[in-house]
Scaffold this motif. Structure first.
Motif, PDB file in Angstrom:
ATOM      1  N   PRO A 134     -18.365 -45.243  53.779  1.00  0.00           N
ATOM      2  CA  PRO A 134     -18.631 -46.184  52.682  1.00  0.00           C
ATOM      3  C   PRO A 134     -17.931 -45.868  51.560  1.00  0.00           C
ATOM      4  O   PRO A 134     -17.466 -44.935  51.230  1.00  0.00           O
ATOM      5  CB  PRO A 134     -20.368 -46.142  52.433  1.00  0.00           C
ATOM      6  CG  PRO A 134     -20.847 -45.629  53.596  1.00  0.00           C
ATOM      7  CD  PRO A 134     -19.564 -44.549  53.876  1.00  0.00           C
ATOM      8  N   GLU A 135     -17.592 -47.083  50.960  1.00  0.00           N
ATOM      9  CA  GLU A 135     -16.919 -47.177  49.540  1.00  0.00           C
ATOM     10  C   GLU A 135     -15.669 -46.556  49.546  1.00  0.00           C
ATOM     11  O   GLU A 135     -14.936 -45.604  48.800  1.00  0.00           O
ATOM     12  CB  GLU A 135     -17.794 -46.654  48.555  1.00  0.00           C
ATOM     13  CG  GLU A 135     -18.999 -46.886  48.452  1.00  0.00           C
ATOM     14  CD  GLU A 135     -19.253 -48.650  47.851  1.00  0.00           C
ATOM     15  OE1 GLU A 135     -18.095 -49.142  47.823  1.00  0.00           O
ATOM     16  OE2 GLU A 135     -20.147 -48.837  47.239  1.00  0.00           O
ATOM     17  N   TYR A 136     -14.859 -46.854  50.694  1.00  0.00           N
ATOM     18  CA  TYR A 136     -13.381 -46.211  51.155  1.00  0.00           C
ATOM     19  C   TYR A 136     -12.390 -46.529  49.904  1.00  0.00           C
ATOM     20  O   TYR A 136     -11.689 -45.546  49.564  1.00  0.00           O
ATOM     21  CB  TYR A 136     -12.842 -46.851  52.534  1.00  0.00           C
ATOM     22  CG  TYR A 136     -11.538 -46.437  53.031  1.00  0.00           C
ATOM     23  CD1 TYR A 136     -11.191 -45.225  52.755  1.00  0.00           C
ATOM     24  CD2 TYR A 136     -10.675 -47.604  53.082  1.00  0.00           C
ATOM     25  CE1 TYR A 136      -9.566 -44.991  53.324  1.00  0.00           C
ATOM     26  CE2 TYR A 136      -9.344 -47.382  53.621  1.00  0.00           C
ATOM     27  CZ  TYR A 136      -8.899 -46.065  53.577  1.00  0.00           C
ATOM     28  OH  TYR A 136      -7.826 -45.895  53.957  1.00  0.00           O
ATOM     29  N   TYR A 137     -12.331 -47.742  49.661  1.00  0.00           N
ATOM     30  CA  TYR A 137     -11.482 -48.051  48.551  1.00  0.00           C
ATOM     31  C   TYR A 137     -11.767 -47.386  47.224  1.00  0.00           C
ATOM     32  O   TYR A 137     -10.710 -46.861  46.707  1.00  0.00           O
ATOM     33  CB  TYR A 137     -11.366 -49.539  48.271  1.00  0.00           C
ATOM     34  CG  TYR A 137     -10.838 -50.461  49.321  1.00  0.00           C
ATOM     35  CD1 TYR A 137     -10.169 -49.970  50.455  1.00  0.00           C
ATOM     36  CD2 TYR A 137     -11.085 -51.881  49.478  1.00  0.00           C
ATOM     37  CE1 TYR A 137      -9.566 -50.908  51.341  1.00  0.00           C
ATOM     38  CE2 TYR A 137     -10.534 -52.531  50.305  1.00  0.00           C
ATOM     39  CZ  TYR A 137      -9.951 -52.159  51.259  1.00  0.00           C
ATOM     40  OH  TYR A 137      -9.438 -53.039  52.338  1.00  0.00           O
ATOM     41  N   THR A 138     -12.918 -47.201  46.719  1.00  0.00           N
ATOM     42  CA  THR A 138     -13.152 -46.521  45.790  1.00  0.00           C
ATOM     43  C   THR A 138     -12.752 -45.141  45.653  1.00  0.00           C
ATOM     44  O   THR A 138     -12.308 -44.674  44.815  1.00  0.00           O
ATOM     45  CB  THR A 138     -14.789 -46.776  45.400  1.00  0.00           C
ATOM     46  OG1 THR A 138     -15.144 -48.348  45.208  1.00  0.00           O
ATOM     47  CG2 THR A 138     -15.178 -46.325  44.015  1.00  0.00           C
ATOM     48  N   LYS A 139     -13.131 -44.479  47.002  1.00  0.00           N
ATOM     49  CA  LYS A 139     -12.947 -42.858  46.885  1.00  0.00           C
ATOM     50  C   LYS A 139     -11.453 -42.851  47.064  1.00  0.00           C
ATOM     51  O   LYS A 139     -11.027 -41.889  46.317  1.00  0.00           O
ATOM     52  CB  LYS A 139     -13.513 -42.451  48.260  1.00  0.00           C
ATOM     53  CG  LYS A 139     -15.038 -42.474  48.170  1.00  0.00           C
ATOM     54  CD  LYS A 139     -15.636 -42.296  49.332  1.00  0.00           C
ATOM     55  CE  LYS A 139     -17.069 -42.351  49.584  1.00  0.00           C
ATOM     56  NZ  LYS A 139     -17.842 -41.937  50.993  1.00  0.00           N
ATOM     57  N   ILE A 140     -10.706 -43.695  47.313  1.00  0.00           N
ATOM     58  CA  ILE A 140      -8.999 -43.416  47.469  1.00  0.00           C
ATOM     59  C   ILE A 140      -8.588 -43.520  46.086  1.00  0.00           C
ATOM     60  O   ILE A 140      -8.051 -42.753  45.699  1.00  0.00           O
ATOM     61  CB  ILE A 140      -8.656 -44.622  48.484  1.00  0.00           C
ATOM     62  CG1 ILE A 140      -8.588 -44.120  49.740  1.00  0.00           C
ATOM     63  CG2 ILE A 140      -7.052 -44.767  48.222  1.00  0.00           C
ATOM     64  CD1 ILE A 140      -7.528 -43.066  50.157  1.00  0.00           C
ATOM     65  N   PHE A 141      -8.997 -44.690  45.330  1.00  0.00           N
ATOM     66  CA  PHE A 141      -8.429 -44.965  44.195  1.00  0.00           C
ATOM     67  C   PHE A 141      -9.017 -44.207  43.134  1.00  0.00           C
ATOM     68  O   PHE A 141      -8.403 -44.152  41.852  1.00  0.00           O
ATOM     69  CB  PHE A 141      -8.353 -46.355  43.660  1.00  0.00           C
ATOM     70  CG  PHE A 141      -7.326 -47.357  44.789  1.00  0.00           C
ATOM     71  CD1 PHE A 141      -5.943 -47.240  44.667  1.00  0.00           C
ATOM     72  CD2 PHE A 141      -8.032 -48.123  45.770  1.00  0.00           C
ATOM     73  CE1 PHE A 141      -5.373 -47.877  45.386  1.00  0.00           C
ATOM     74  CE2 PHE A 141      -7.195 -48.836  46.786  1.00  0.00           C
ATOM     75  CZ  PHE A 141      -5.781 -48.535  46.239  1.00  0.00           C
ATOM     76  N   ALA A 142     -10.351 -43.754  43.231  1.00  0.00           N
ATOM     77  CA  ALA A 142     -10.931 -42.618  42.089  1.00  0.00           C
ATOM     78  C   ALA A 142     -10.571 -41.356  42.536  1.00  0.00           C
ATOM     79  O   ALA A 142     -11.348 -40.302  41.922  1.00  0.00           O
ATOM     80  CB  ALA A 142     -12.460 -43.050  41.959  1.00  0.00           C
ATOM     81  N   ARG A 143      -9.959 -40.993  43.536  1.00  0.00           N
ATOM     82  CA  ARG A 143      -9.351 -39.741  44.145  1.00  0.00           C
ATOM     83  C   ARG A 143     -10.618 -38.781  44.570  1.00  0.00           C
ATOM     84  O   ARG A 143     -10.808 -37.736  44.248  1.00  0.00           O
ATOM     85  CB  ARG A 143      -8.803 -39.133  42.835  1.00  0.00           C
ATOM     86  CG  ARG A 143      -7.550 -40.008  42.612  1.00  0.00           C
ATOM     87  CD  ARG A 143      -6.377 -38.874  41.763  1.00  0.00           C
ATOM     88  NE  ARG A 143      -5.738 -38.012  42.718  1.00  0.00           N
ATOM     89  CZ  ARG A 143      -5.167 -36.915  42.398  1.00  0.00           C
ATOM     90  NH1 ARG A 143      -5.293 -36.444  41.054  1.00  0.00           N
ATOM     91  NH2 ARG A 143      -4.829 -35.898  43.083  1.00  0.00           N
ATOM     92  N   GLY A 144     -11.607 -39.619  45.184  1.00  0.00           N
ATOM     93  CA  GLY A 144     -12.361 -38.663  45.926  1.00  0.00           C
ATOM     94  C   GLY A 144     -13.870 -38.985  45.369  1.00  0.00           C
ATOM     95  O   GLY A 144     -14.994 -38.603  45.867  1.00  0.00           O
ATOM     96  N   GLU A 145     -13.904 -39.756  44.141  1.00  0.00           N
ATOM     97  CA  GLU A 145     -15.230 -39.825  43.424  1.00  0.00           C
ATOM     98  C   GLU A 145     -15.466 -41.272  43.451  1.00  0.00           C
ATOM     99  O   GLU A 145     -14.965 -41.911  43.993  1.00  0.00           O
ATOM    100  CB  GLU A 145     -14.943 -39.642  41.842  1.00  0.00           C
ATOM    101  CG  GLU A 145     -14.401 -38.154  41.325  1.00  0.00           C
ATOM    102  CD  GLU A 145     -14.234 -38.315  39.733  1.00  0.00           C
ATOM    103  OE1 GLU A 145     -14.767 -39.148  38.986  1.00  0.00           O
ATOM    104  OE2 GLU A 145     -13.229 -37.540  39.438  1.00  0.00           O
TER     105      GLU A 145
END
Length: 238
Positions: A134-145
């Motif tokens: 879940p929240e794949y885009y967010t994790k990619i662009f927040a660098r894991g956060e």
């Protein structure tokens, strides 16, 4: 002599990334000498660009310039976006797709290509892979956060953010007029059908030929678990 330019493509799974890479190839961009779908490879392993600190990343860009490399894909994590944005040689590009449609496409693709052992969406989401979480885009662009503000801030550093549902016209701005008819669809691949046949996966083959697309069940509340991604995607469409 034209100034050196490196197109840095943040490749998101099942969001038209392979099309973008083939379009770059069709228009004469130079890739790393050894690469896997645009991801640079050394000694048989994808170079972990997303783990590099600022100086390491700048050194890598220097090496790209020395080698004449003009296109790099980064698929397996989020690199130091600020360093990329500050480097005048780098043009940052990515392509988004509606996050729920992307996840559904990714599940079906992995299911029929037997790249997952999951028998359900619940198992698939629990496997722990970044592209199926879940929240794949967010994790990619927040660098894991799981930080939507950081994700949006980093995404706004990009020179070109394409929304797949709105078309690919932005690629023309990169000087890529030649079209690529390469797509990476889940269905319609005779090789995939033959592999399912050879492995005696009769039921899966039957569903594949019927182009049955498995949807997430309502009880896992897929939209609720991807609220940050939906917000990020909608902000880019606006």
């Amino acid at each position: 002599m034209a100034a050196y330019r490196l197109v840095w493509f943040q490749h998101l799974h099942k969001a038209a990334g392979t099309y973008v890479i083939r379009r770059a190839m069709a228009n004469g961009e130079t890739f790393w000498p050894n690469h896997e779908n645009g991801n640079p490879v050394n000694n048989g392993e994808v170079i972990p660009l997303w783990k590099m600190n600022s100086s390491e990343l700048t050194s890598f860009i220097d090496e790209c310039e020395e080698k004449g490399v003009t296109f790099v894909a980064c698929e397996w994590g989020g690199p130091d976006y600020e360093t990329l944005a500050k480097d005048e040689r780098v043009t940052m590009l990515t392509c988004l797709r509606h996050p729920i449609k992307r996840l559904v496409s990714n599940y079906n693709y992995d299911h029929y290509w037997m790249w997952t052992k999951a028998a359900s969406y619940q198992e698939y989401l629990a496997e722990g892979h970044l592209h199926s979480s879940p929240e794949y885009y967010t994790k990619i662009f927040a660098r894991g956060e799981l930080d939507s503000n950081k994700a949006k801030s980093n995404l706004e550093l990009f020179d070109h953010v394409i929304v797949a549902e709105d078309g690919m016209e932005a690629l023309d701005e990169l000087g890529w007029p030649k079209e690529s008819d390469t797509t990476h669809p889940t269905f319609g691949d005779s090789k995939r059908a033959m592999i399912l046949f050879a492995k005696l996966r009769w039921f899966r083959l039957f569903n594949y030929l019927k182009k049955k697309k498995f949807q997430p069940p309502s009880e896992i509340k897929i939209e609720e678990s991807n609220q940050h991604d939906l917000e990020l995607y909608n902000s880019m469409r606006r």
